[in-house]
Write an enzyme that holds these catalytic residues in place. Structure first.
Site, mmCIF file in Angstrom:
data_model
loop_
_atom_site.group_PDB
_atom_site.id
_atom_site.type_symbol
_atom_site.label_atom_id
_atom_site.label_comp_id
_atom_site.label_asym_id
_atom_site.label_seq_id
_atom_site.Cartn_x
_atom_site.Cartn_y
_atom_site.Cartn_z
ATOM 1 N N MET A 18 -0.429 3.455 3.766
ATOM 2 C CA MET A 18 -0.016 4.577 2.921
ATOM 3 C C MET A 18 0.494 5.720 3.779
ATOM 4 O O MET A 18 -0.198 6.167 4.699
ATOM 5 C CB MET A 18 -1.170 5.045 2.030
ATOM 6 N N GLN A 71 2.858 -1.483 10.193
ATOM 7 C CA GLN A 71 3.900 -1.808 9.214
ATOM 8 C C GLN A 71 5.181 -1.042 9.529
ATOM 9 O O GLN A 71 5.156 0.171 9.783
ATOM 10 C CB GLN A 71 3.445 -1.469 7.798
ATOM 11 N N CYS A 102 7.960 -0.316 -0.642
ATOM 12 C CA CYS A 102 7.898 1.122 -0.891
ATOM 13 C C CYS A 102 8.914 1.512 -1.965
ATOM 14 O O CYS A 102 10.112 1.260 -1.818
ATOM 15 C CB CYS A 102 8.169 1.911 0.381
ATOM 16 N N LYS A 141 4.776 -7.249 2.843
ATOM 17 C CA LYS A 141 4.243 -6.632 1.628
ATOM 18 C C LYS A 141 5.427 -6.285 0.731
ATOM 19 O O LYS A 141 6.381 -5.640 1.169
ATOM 20 C CB LYS A 141 3.439 -5.375 1.943
ATOM 21 N N ARG A 240 -4.656 3.657 -3.259
ATOM 22 C CA ARG A 240 -4.902 5.025 -3.725
ATOM 23 C C ARG A 240 -6.356 5.286 -4.121
ATOM 24 O O ARG A 240 -6.820 6.421 -4.059
ATOM 25 C CB ARG A 240 -3.977 5.339 -4.897
#
Length: 356
Positions: A18, A71, A102, A141, A240
């Site tokens: 994140m 990442q 994203c 991802k 989150r």
């Protein structure tokens, strides 16, 4: 479950990558509480190639946090290959992950991240080239597709199966060692409910042999268990829901391993944990990297990084008149100020009879 030769144990629970969240300080805290694998913030391939200090800082790894993945994201083969080699040489992570998920405009709108879902041939070319350019395991991802049209059958990849099922097969053919699926399309951003049925369809496809990691709406130990028992994923990724409660990993681990919640996490313990997170964030911010000849960062840098966690902690959800305290947390500039606000929040919790 293994990613290549990296054994993550039974029912792995991993920390999602994140932006402006999963810095080293936070990763170490989540690791302490039971995260099986952590991911760095995503890093721009172009910024790594240009040797931008902030990007170099993002890929720094502490030996105690292994296994850990770095990442990267980008929109062309050449820059992604160069960035992958930089990460392997400089950071030496256990895993290199490619971000094709994203959804934010500044990334996806420029063709990177989830924007790659609109150009599958290029997405596959990048994946194949990155896999071939490094010796460490490469993972991906991504999301279920760009928009709702990608969820339908037929679609632009196949006239028989959902888009993500065939895309997963093609990514596996490129040589990736694991695939993480977020159960939303790019157009959904973070709205609505994650579709775990399609994640399960990818996992239960007999052609798939690599681990499938499910991501989206895992907010509790019960959610994690359902992901394993109902959809049979190899691991779950939490994002989150870790804001303001890194101890979630501790509770999930206890529930998966022993079938019960961790009863030792009292209100005082949780508040002390948040204070520990503040200290770690500031310590990380003040650390000077002589090798990069960076200027010493200020305490405020660590405070800015951590205060969004505190302001969004579910620990304070439902407390009457908490709005002003939340605003004060978001404006705080010192450790002492944040500690005082947490103590005030504790008093509000006790006065209201709120159960943390």
């Amino acid at each position: 479950m293994k990613i290549a030769d990296i054994d993550l144990g039974e029912y792995p629970v991993v920390l999602a990558p994140m932006e402006d969240v999963t810095d080293q300080a936070f990763r170490l805290l989540c690791k302490e509480f039971g995260a099986s694998l952590t991911y760095s913030e995503f890093v721009s391939a172009d910024a790594l190639i240009r040797n931008v200090n902030r990007s170099i800082e993002k890929i720094k790894i502490d030996e105690s946090e292994r296994p850990v993945a770095v990442q990267i994201y980008g929109r062309d083969v050449d820059s992604m290959v160069k960035a992958a080699k930089i990460v392997e040489a400089e950071a030496r992570p256990d895993i290199l992950d490619i971000n094709f998920g994203c959804p934010v405009k500044k990334v996806a709108g420029k063709g990177a991240g989830a924007g790659m879902l609109k150009d599958v041939p290029l997405l596959l070319d990048i994946t194949r080239a990155v896999v071939e350019s490094v010796s460490i395991p490469v993972t991906v991802k991504t999301r279920l597709g760009w928009d709702c049209d990608d969820l339908k059958t037929p679609n632009r990849l196949s006239d028989q199966r959902p888009f993500i099922v065939e895309l997963a097969e093609r990514l596996q053919d490129c040589g990736i060692k694991a695939l993480t699926l977020h159960g939303r399309t790019r157009s959904q951003m973070y709205q609505g409910t994650a579709d775990w049925t399609l994640i399960g369809e990818v996992k239960n496809n007999p052609y798939m042999t690599i681990p499938i990691i499910g991501n989206g709406d895992i907010t509790s130990a019960e959610d994690a268990r359902e992901a394993f028992t109902k959809y049979h994923v190899d691991a779950v990724m939490i994002g989150r829901a870790t804001f303001g409660q890194p101890w979630l990993f501790k509770d999930v681990r206890e529930y998966l391993d022993h079938g019960k919640h961790d009863d030792n996490m009292t209100l005082d313990w949780k508040l002390e944990t948040l204070k520990k997170q503040i200290r770690k964030s500031v310590e990380y911010s003040l650390r000077e990297d002589n090798a990069l000849k960076e200027r010493k960062r200020t305490e405020l840098g660590g405070i800015i990084h951590v205060r969004r966690h505190l302001a969004n902690s579910p620990l304070f959800k439902g407390i009457p008149d908490f709005r002003q305290t939340r605003i004060s947390i978001l404006k705080a500039e010192t450790q002492e100020e944040l500690f005082r606000l947490l103590d005030e929040a504790r008093q509000k919790i006790e006065e209201s009879g709120h159960t943390a």
